[in-house]
Design a protein around this motif. Sequence first.
Motif, PDB file in Angstrom:
ATOM      1  N   ASP A 250       8.374   3.212   0.613  1.00 47.03           N
ATOM      2  CA  ASP A 250       9.623   3.967   0.450  1.00 47.03           C
ATOM      3  C   ASP A 250       9.779   4.499  -0.976  1.00 47.03           C
ATOM      4  N   GLU A 251       9.250   3.738  -1.937  1.00 49.90           N
ATOM      5  CA  GLU A 251       9.490   4.054  -3.346  1.00 49.90           C
ATOM      6  C   GLU A 251       8.392   4.886  -4.003  1.00 49.90           C
ATOM      7  N   GLY A 252       7.182   4.893  -3.443  1.00 49.92           N
ATOM      8  CA  GLY A 252       6.069   5.565  -4.111  1.00 49.92           C
ATOM      9  C   GLY A 252       5.324   6.551  -3.231  1.00 49.92           C
ATOM     10  N   VAL A 253       4.390   7.265  -3.872  1.00 48.06           N
ATOM     11  CA  VAL A 253       3.524   8.217  -3.168  1.00 48.06           C
ATOM     12  C   VAL A 253       2.092   7.728  -3.324  1.00 48.06           C
ATOM     13  N   TYR A 254       1.383   7.632  -2.208  1.00 51.92           N
ATOM     14  CA  TYR A 254       0.034   7.059  -2.228  1.00 51.92           C
ATOM     15  C   TYR A 254      -0.963   7.977  -1.524  1.00 51.92           C
ATOM     16  N   ASP A 255      -2.127   8.092  -2.134  1.00 53.60           N
ATOM     17  CA  ASP A 255      -3.176   8.944  -1.559  1.00 53.60           C
ATOM     18  C   ASP A 255      -3.878   8.255  -0.398  1.00 53.60           C
ATOM     19  N   CYS A 256      -3.968   6.927  -0.448  1.00 52.24           N
ATOM     20  CA  CYS A 256      -4.576   6.176   0.648  1.00 52.24           C
ATOM     21  C   CYS A 256      -4.263   4.702   0.462  1.00 52.24           C
ATOM     22  N   ALA A 257      -4.680   3.908   1.435  1.00 54.82           N
ATOM     23  CA  ALA A 257      -4.544   2.457   1.355  1.00 54.82           C
ATOM     24  C   ALA A 257      -5.922   1.837   1.528  1.00 54.82           C
ATOM     25  N   TYR A 258      -6.106   0.673   0.913  1.00 53.60           N
ATOM     26  CA  TYR A 258      -7.366  -0.069   1.054  1.00 53.60           C
ATOM     27  C   TYR A 258      -7.031  -1.478   1.508  1.00 53.60           C
ATOM     28  N   PHE A 259      -7.571  -1.879   2.677  1.00 55.25           N
ATOM     29  CA  PHE A 259      -7.282  -3.190   3.232  1.00 55.25           C
ATOM     30  C   PHE A 259      -8.560  -3.915   3.640  1.00 55.25           C
ATOM     31  N   LYS A 281       1.210   0.867  12.390  1.00 51.77           N
ATOM     32  CA  LYS A 281       2.408   1.659  12.711  1.00 51.77           C
ATOM     33  C   LYS A 281       3.047   2.186  11.422  1.00 51.77           C
ATOM     34  N   LEU A 282       3.093   1.316  10.392  1.00 50.15           N
ATOM     35  CA  LEU A 282       3.628   1.748   9.101  1.00 50.15           C
ATOM     36  C   LEU A 282       2.780   2.850   8.480  1.00 50.15           C
ATOM     37  N   MET A 283       1.463   2.681   8.527  1.00 51.44           N
ATOM     38  CA  MET A 283       0.557   3.685   7.948  1.00 51.44           C
ATOM     39  C   MET A 283       0.706   5.029   8.667  1.00 51.44           C
ATOM     40  N   THR A 284       0.916   4.964   9.968  1.00 52.62           N
ATOM     41  CA  THR A 284       1.117   6.195  10.753  1.00 52.62           C
ATOM     42  C   THR A 284       2.456   6.824  10.406  1.00 52.62           C
ATOM     43  N   GLN A 285       3.484   5.986  10.315  1.00 50.52           N
ATOM     44  CA  GLN A 285       4.832   6.481  10.006  1.00 50.52           C
ATOM     45  C   GLN A 285       4.860   7.196   8.660  1.00 50.52           C
ATOM     46  N   TYR A 286       4.178   6.645   7.654  1.00 48.70           N
ATOM     47  CA  TYR A 286       4.185   7.224   6.308  1.00 48.70           C
ATOM     48  C   TYR A 286       2.980   8.144   6.052  1.00 48.70           C
ATOM     49  N   GLU A 287       2.163   8.326   7.072  1.00 48.73           N
ATOM     50  CA  GLU A 287       0.992   9.214   7.019  1.00 48.73           C
ATOM     51  C   GLU A 287       0.078   8.883   5.835  1.00 48.73           C
ATOM     52  N   ILE A 288      -0.284   7.614   5.735  1.00 48.59           N
ATOM     53  CA  ILE A 288      -1.182   7.140   4.680  1.00 48.59           C
ATOM     54  C   ILE A 288      -2.546   6.854   5.292  1.00 48.59           C
ATOM     55  N   PRO A 289      -3.601   7.578   4.894  1.00 48.55           N
ATOM     56  CA  PRO A 289      -4.943   7.259   5.402  1.00 48.55           C
ATOM     57  C   PRO A 289      -5.380   5.881   4.918  1.00 48.55           C
TER      58      PRO A 289
END
Length: 483
Positions: A250-259, A281-289
Amino acid sequence: MFKDFKLIAGRPVYIQVKDYMKHLIIKGALQGNQKLPSTRELSLLLEVSRNSVISAYESLEDDGFTYAVQGQGSYVAPAAAGSVSVPSWTLDWKTRLNGHARMAEDLDIMKPGIRAEKGTISFTSIAPDENLFDLDHVKRAFMERMSVEGNVLLNYGYAKGYKPLIDYLRQYMEHKGVDMHGKDILITNGFTEGFDIVLSALSKKGGAVICENPTHHTAIKNLKLQGFELKGISMERDGIHLGELKRALDEGVYDCAYFVPSYHNPTGIVMSPEKRQSLMKLMTQYEIPVIEDGFNEELRYSGAHVAPLIATAGSGNSVVYLGSFSKVLFPGLRVGWVLADRELISILESTKRARSIHTSTLDQSILYQYLLGGHLEKYLKRAKSEYKRKYELTLECCKDLIPYATVSGDGGLHLFLTFEEGFNTRELLAACHECGVIFTAGDIFFTDGTGQNTLRLGFSRVSDEDIRKGIAIIGNVARQLMG
């Protein structure tokens, strides 16, 4: 002259004579147009057979270092003799290095790290135990592929990879529940190259990546080298803290996630199926690859199969999966793979070609033949049994002997220990090193400079006796430091 020649066992004698004479010529000890000793004379001087000297002289002539005069013998070729020196200068290379190189050295913990002297009990490695390697079937796989297409395997390969292996991995990932429609695979030199290639292709709109905290140190290093800022999200017993993750999104902008959802490095936690679904579901909602590290997925000791995130994503193309057998099979075969959207793989293929042309086709073919023969399943059964036994022994010893606050690790090749706040595992490591035991201090895995009260214990390559002895020492030293 000729007094310092020493034979090395196992190397053809004539090659050693040739290399020795070549060295004398290059260094200027033998001058241009100077006559060389006769083959008989040199054989006596070097105490080798005359035939070896004859072959060495022939090879020197073939290489352009000597020439023969009919009836007179062999002479040093003028152009081959020690070159005329030119004015030299000494460059301070540190003044020519860019920020990337400087950062790579700063982040390289292996070079200045504690060395394991002979006799040291080392819990630092999470590599597989080489005593478990299935050498006989690896040798057979090598011979079988060489007999079928050895001439092809020793030539240049394709940047995308060895097709039979790609086809096998497609089916392998399908069996993990992955929808392969619209997806493709690129073979890489292990996880690290795959991760680096993927990161190099991403744009930096926000310049930040969200990940677990702690997380894989190699990933932290490569993310920083690629210019990304890291936002680490704390871990719960069943994986990443979803509430904290949502606040960060909610607070930041991210180019991708690493898990790292399975046998997470360093905590060893396996993310629950329910949390994996909520996470995606969260990654889809915020459109984070998502970049998924398929670390140690095969080392499941108990419980049901847990599908990777890329399987949870279904037909979507937002997950990039990085796979490797390095921690399960043979790290010496530098083979990993990237599974992702077909168009993305096409672009990554070009990046791969520009960087390393291709991954060793020989390595790929050996791995393919080994997998094709069904040996992975048999090997895993034996390896998991042994690693599970060591895991249980290590966990039992830690519970009995080390005054930790919490311990995590659902399998894999390591455990992660957390002590009470204020305890410093760097101090513990230094004191244990004096007693002949080393481990990995946990702070290197944290994205925010914390974790000074944590450590990782790798047990895969440690004997039962040393596990008991080493953990007892760690426990005793920890109590002493606690007062």
